[in-house]
Motif scaffolding. Structure first.
Motif, short mmCIF file in Angstrom:
data_model
loop_
_atom_site.label_atom_id
_atom_site.label_comp_id
_atom_site.label_asym_id
_atom_site.label_seq_id
_atom_site.Cartn_x
_atom_site.Cartn_y
_atom_site.Cartn_z
N ALA A 1 0.81 -1.22 0.00
CA ALA A 1 0.00 0.00 0.00
C ALA A 1 0.85 1.27 0.00
CB ALA A 1 -0.93 0.00 1.21
N PHE A 2 2.07 1.15 0.53
CA PHE A 2 2.97 2.31 0.65
C PHE A 2 4.36 1.79 0.99
CE2 PHE A 2 0.21 1.86 4.45
CZ PHE A 2 1.11 1.24 5.29
N LYS A 3 5.33 2.66 1.03
CA LYS A 3 6.66 2.29 1.51
C LYS A 3 6.63 2.28 3.04
CE LYS A 3 9.41 4.23 -2.29
NZ LYS A 3 10.51 5.18 -2.61
N TYR A 4 6.94 1.13 3.61
CA TYR A 4 6.97 1.02 5.07
C TYR A 4 8.42 0.92 5.52
CZ TYR A 4 6.31 -0.69 9.81
OH TYR A 4 6.35 -0.82 11.18
N HIS A 5 8.85 1.89 6.34
CA HIS A 5 10.25 1.95 6.76
C HIS A 5 10.41 1.71 8.26
CE1 HIS A 5 14.40 3.87 6.76
NE2 HIS A 5 14.42 3.10 5.70
N GLY A 6 9.36 1.25 8.92
CA GLY A 6 9.45 0.98 10.35
C GLY A 6 10.29 -0.25 10.65
N LYS A 7 10.71 -0.38 11.88
CA LYS A 7 11.44 -1.57 12.36
C LYS A 7 10.89 -1.92 13.73
CE LYS A 7 14.45 0.57 9.46
NZ LYS A 7 14.37 1.99 9.05
N ALA A 8 10.00 -2.90 13.76
CA ALA A 8 9.33 -3.27 15.00
C ALA A 8 9.31 -4.78 15.17
CB ALA A 8 7.90 -2.70 15.01
#
Length: 375
Positions: A94-101
């Motif tokens: 859906a989008f660029k996801y740059h999180g780190k979880a």
């Protein structure tokens, strides 16, 4: 990492991750990027600890393009987890996801979470990230754990991501075949030069099937053709292959003459001499070193993350290094295209050589098929 050492109460990310994973029975991960080594490390860790459920969601590749080796390793891991019924690998679309979880569960409840700058590559340090400083925070507070857990579960929903096997339009970034780097009798060619050679291709072209066993359980052709290193008798290194061409192809007009060397230009940018030889002209070989052709073909599969080179073939009892049709299907191609150009080049000693194109990149075949349909 000097000069910024760990302080009191601080822990290296890799140590905390490993300890938390070993206490878990479920793990959810959402990151921007991964590495091949980290994916394999995660698989080993899940197997070792007996984790019952795991989901890895990767956020950036669907829009930026995914290195082909990383894609194939991730796809294989997804297939492995689905077969075992314990998890999956998903890509955010859906989008660029740059999180780190990262969230760790026990008995259905989260007991620890990490949020910060660490991508999955941090669980398997390599030369590329060994001197890269990252920072993440840990929480064990119930409200915060719930918030991070809900966030990752939202990223896992179909509105944001999909299983990697369901996405047929992931742009792949072809990786350099490093098996030919610094090899004698081989020269690197620029993409511009390759394009120039392609524009000079003629209609004299031959599609050469790669003859391999169907899968790891098929013993036919296990020691022949590009798997000849597994044949009994003379010991051969893993890179050595035999390209055996059928008589129906060899008898076609324009097929290279017996033991008449030609210059081969590959579609991924390498140049070396090749020729046809053997009884009844049945073999297509690299001329100066039999391993060059093997390093080109098998090296592409290594770069794609589908197989690892075998140092001692006689010790590979499980046949992990055997090239199979199942493997070629994942790569996206099971033939080599040999096409004559209208160019004649000269060696340093003045010998004239015809120039032929060798194609093995998956898109090379698709482009040729599209051009054939248009014509």
């Amino acid at each position: 990492m000097l000069p910024l050492k760990l302080g009191d109460g601080q822990t290296a990310f890799i140590d905390y991750f490993m300890d938390a994973a070993r206490k878990s029975d479920e793990i959810d991960i959402a990151v921007g990027y991964v590495s091949k080594a980290a994916l394999k490390q995660l698989q080993s860790l899940v197997d070792e600890t007996g984790i019952k459920r795991v989901c890895l969601t990767i956020g950036m590749y669907y829009h930026e393009g995914m290195p082909e080796g990383t894609y194939n390793v991730a796809a294989a891991l997804n297939e492995y987890w689905i077969e075992r019924g314990i998890g999956e690998v998903r890509l955010v679309r859906a989008f660029k996801y740059h999180g780190k979880a990262y969230v760790f569960y026990k008995g259905g409840k989260p007991f620890s979470a990490m949020v910060g700058s660490h991508n999955l590559g941090a669980i398997k340090l390599e030369a590329s990230n060994l001197r890269q400083y990252e920072l993440s925070a840990v929480t064990e507070e119930p409200d915060e754990l719930e918030e991070v857990s809900v966030h990752i579960r939202d990223i896992m929903l179909p509105k944001c991501s999909a299983n990697i096997s369901e996405l047929q339009d992931v742009p792949l970034i072809r990786e350099v075949n490093r098996a030919l780097v610094d090899q004698e009798f081989v020269v690197k060619v620029t993409p511009e030069e390759v394009d120039a050679y392609k524009k000079r291709m003629t209609e004299v072209s031959f599609e050469l099937p790669l003859k391999v066993p169907e899968d790891e359980n098929d013993l036919s052709m296990r020691g022949s053709n590009i798997n000849v290193c597994y044949a009994s008798g003379r010991k051969r290194v893993w890179w050595e292959i035999e390209m055996v061409v059928s008589k129906t192809i060899r008898d076609l007009p324009g097929y290279p003459l017996h033991q008449k060397p030609f210059m081969a230009i590959t579609d991924d940018g390498w140049k070396f001499q090749a020729w046809t030889c053997g009884q009844n002209n049945k073999n297509l070989y690299s001329k100066d070193d039999l391993k060059i052709m093997g390093r080109w073909i098998k090296g592409r599969l290594v770069a794609a993350g589908l197989v690892e080179p075998v140092n001692r073939v006689e010790g590979d009892q499980n046949g992990n290094g055997v090239i199979t049709h199942k493997m070629l299907n994942k790569y996206g191609r099971d033939t080599i295209t040999l096409t004559k150009t209208d160019i004649v080049t000269k060696t340093e000693d003045g010998t004239e050589l015809e120039v032929w194109m060798l194609s093995f990149l998956p898109e090379s075949r698709y482009h040729q098929e599209a051009e054939d349909e248009m014509s």
